[in-house]
Design a protein around this motif. Structure first.
Motif, PDB file in Angstrom:
ATOM      1  N   CYS A   1       4.745   1.309  -1.036  1.00 45.34           N
ATOM      2  CA  CYS A   1       5.688   0.413  -1.706  1.00 45.34           C
ATOM      3  C   CYS A   1       6.019   0.950  -3.097  1.00 45.34           C
ATOM      4  CB  CYS A   1       5.093  -0.988  -1.842  1.00 45.34           C
ATOM      5  SG  CYS A   1       4.743  -1.782  -0.254  1.00 45.34           S
ATOM      6  N   ILE A   2       7.107   0.439  -3.644  1.00 42.28           N
ATOM      7  CA  ILE A   2       7.521   0.832  -4.992  1.00 42.28           C
ATOM      8  C   ILE A   2       7.209  -0.297  -5.963  1.00 42.28           C
ATOM      9  CG2 ILE A   2       9.535   1.290  -6.448  1.00 42.28           C
ATOM     10  CD1 ILE A   2      10.707   2.889  -4.219  1.00 42.28           C
ATOM     11  N   THR A   3       6.733   0.084  -7.140  1.00 49.45           N
ATOM     12  CA  THR A   3       6.464  -0.893  -8.190  1.00 49.45           C
ATOM     13  C   THR A   3       7.447  -0.695  -9.340  1.00 49.45           C
ATOM     14  OG1 THR A   3       4.897   0.522  -9.389  1.00 49.45           O
ATOM     15  CG2 THR A   3       3.990  -0.910  -7.659  1.00 49.45           C
ATOM     16  N   LEU A   4       7.639  -1.738 -10.107  1.00 49.06           N
ATOM     17  CA  LEU A   4       8.391  -1.676 -11.367  1.00 49.06           C
ATOM     18  C   LEU A   4       7.490  -2.295 -12.417  1.00 49.06           C
ATOM     19  CD1 LEU A   4      10.866  -1.216 -13.158  1.00 49.06           C
ATOM     20  CD2 LEU A   4      11.759  -3.409 -12.354  1.00 49.06           C
ATOM     21  N   GLU A   5       7.188  -1.523 -13.453  1.00 53.37           N
ATOM     22  CA  GLU A   5       6.255  -1.948 -14.494  1.00 53.37           C
ATOM     23  C   GLU A   5       4.949  -2.450 -13.890  1.00 53.37           C
ATOM     24  OE1 GLU A   5       8.566  -4.722 -16.871  1.00 53.37           O
ATOM     25  OE2 GLU A   5       9.339  -3.060 -18.089  1.00 53.37           O
ATOM     26  N   ASP A   6       4.419  -1.698 -12.910  1.00 53.73           N
ATOM     27  CA  ASP A   6       3.159  -1.982 -12.205  1.00 53.73           C
ATOM     28  C   ASP A   6       3.182  -3.271 -11.382  1.00 53.73           C
ATOM     29  OD1 ASP A   6       1.844   0.325 -13.106  1.00 53.73           O
ATOM     30  OD2 ASP A   6       1.323  -0.651 -14.998  1.00 53.73           O
ATOM     31  N   TRP A   7       4.361  -3.781 -11.065  1.00 56.94           N
ATOM     32  CA  TRP A   7       4.480  -5.020 -10.288  1.00 56.94           C
ATOM     33  C   TRP A   7       5.191  -4.699  -8.987  1.00 56.94           C
ATOM     34  CZ3 TRP A   7       8.778  -8.408  -9.210  1.00 56.94           C
ATOM     35  CH2 TRP A   7       8.391  -9.687  -8.783  1.00 56.94           C
ATOM     36  N   GLU A   8       4.634  -5.133  -7.850  1.00 55.06           N
ATOM     37  CA  GLU A   8       5.243  -4.798  -6.564  1.00 55.06           C
ATOM     38  C   GLU A   8       5.837  -5.988  -5.839  1.00 55.06           C
ATOM     39  OE1 GLU A   8       2.679  -3.941  -3.028  1.00 55.06           O
ATOM     40  OE2 GLU A   8       1.111  -3.807  -4.570  1.00 55.06           O
TER      41      GLU A   8
ATOM     42  N   ASP B   1       7.124   3.294  -9.831  1.00 56.28           N
ATOM     43  CA  ASP B   1       6.040   4.133  -9.310  1.00 56.28           C
ATOM     44  C   ASP B   1       5.741   3.715  -7.876  1.00 56.28           C
ATOM     45  OD1 ASP B   1       4.070   6.066  -9.204  1.00 56.28           O
ATOM     46  OD2 ASP B   1       2.811   5.162 -10.746  1.00 56.28           O
ATOM     47  N   TRP B   2       4.902   4.507  -7.217  1.00 55.63           N
ATOM     48  CA  TRP B   2       4.388   4.155  -5.902  1.00 55.63           C
ATOM     49  C   TRP B   2       3.176   3.248  -6.076  1.00 55.63           C
ATOM     50  CZ3 TRP B   2       7.326   5.197  -2.009  1.00 55.63           C
ATOM     51  CH2 TRP B   2       7.984   6.410  -1.868  1.00 55.63           C
ATOM     52  N   THR B   3       2.888   2.423  -5.081  1.00 54.92           N
ATOM     53  CA  THR B   3       1.589   1.771  -5.022  1.00 54.92           C
ATOM     54  C   THR B   3       0.568   2.851  -4.685  1.00 54.92           C
ATOM     55  OG1 THR B   3       2.033   1.230  -2.701  1.00 54.92           O
ATOM     56  CG2 THR B   3       2.442  -0.508  -4.327  1.00 54.92           C
ATOM     57  N   LYS B   4      -0.717   2.547  -4.796  1.00 60.99           N
ATOM     58  CA  LYS B   4      -1.759   3.558  -4.554  1.00 60.99           C
ATOM     59  C   LYS B   4      -1.651   4.194  -3.170  1.00 60.99           C
ATOM     60  CE  LYS B   4      -4.970   1.713  -7.811  1.00 60.99           C
ATOM     61  NZ  LYS B   4      -6.001   2.161  -8.596  1.00 60.99           N
ATOM     62  N   ASP B   5      -1.249   3.409  -2.161  1.00 59.10           N
ATOM     63  CA  ASP B   5      -1.128   3.951  -0.805  1.00 59.10           C
ATOM     64  C   ASP B   5       0.240   4.594  -0.556  1.00 59.10           C
ATOM     65  OD1 ASP B   5       0.519   1.735  -0.644  1.00 59.10           O
ATOM     66  OD2 ASP B   5      -0.602   0.774   0.976  1.00 59.10           O
ATOM     67  N   GLU B   6       1.103   4.622  -1.593  1.00 58.82           N
ATOM     68  CA  GLU B   6       2.440   5.213  -1.528  1.00 58.82           C
ATOM     69  C   GLU B   6       3.300   4.578  -0.444  1.00 58.82           C
ATOM     70  OE1 GLU B   6       2.383   9.505  -1.557  1.00 58.82           O
ATOM     71  OE2 GLU B   6       0.918   9.552  -3.179  1.00 58.82           O
TER      72      GLU B   6
END
Length: 167
Positions: free
Chosen positions: A134-141, A127-132
């Motif tokens: 960075c990319i996260t994997l399983e909510d971890w960036e 997913d994206w971080t809230k500010d779009e």
């Protein structure tokens, strides 16, 4: 209330559209003066190696044997229905093929490959971080780039370079 609902719907559609856009990945890190390793990684693009490994580099002589990451979010069959939590990239194969990006469950390195290579690996959710930004994997960036000396030797051979310097 109608205005608020319309704004929320518009923001949700905008986020979904941004997930459909292909993008390149760039590594960033806090650069402290005098830290050469961080300076070498900061603002380096992410590339695909022919061995299924992802690499970050800004060195022009390596770019000629790597393929720039060119991908985005996509539905992944192992995740919930109608998700866009998988991550794909276009490979440098002939013809170029859409391939999954995944975390290798054994080595913990980011890799790319076909459905068969991704089976049993961690394929999302991305997913994206809230500010779009960075990319996260399983909510971890948190991501880390590491230097692999055996990888350097192999790349020097591919580039037909002498073993006299650091790549």
């Amino acid at each position: 209330m109608k205005h608020l609902k319309g704004t929320q719907d518009h923001e949700e559609r905008r986020r979904e559209e941004s997930r459909k856009q292909r993008c390149h990945l760039t590594a960033t890190c806090a650069v402290t003066e005098g830290v050469l390793q961080r300076q070498a990684v900061h603002n380096a693009h992410v590339y695909l190696g022919s061995d299924g490994r992802n690499r970050s580099t800004s060195q022009n002589h390596l770019i000629q044997i790597l393929v720039l990451f060119n991908g985005g979010f996509s539905q992944h069959p192992d995740l919930s229905p109608r998700n866009t939590a998988g991550l794909v990239t276009i490979s440098g194969e002939t013809p170029p093929t859409l391939r999954w990006v995944f975390l290798d469950a054994e080595t913990h390195e980011m890799r790319w490959g076909g459905k068969q290579e991704s089976e049993g690996q961690i394929c999302g959710p991305f997913d994206w971080t809230k500010d779009e930004a960075c990319i996260t994997l399983e909510d971890w960036e948190g991501w880390m780039t590491v230097r692999d000396p055996s990888d350097e030797t192999r790349m020097k051979k591919e580039l037909d370079l002498e073993d006299s310097g650091d790549i």
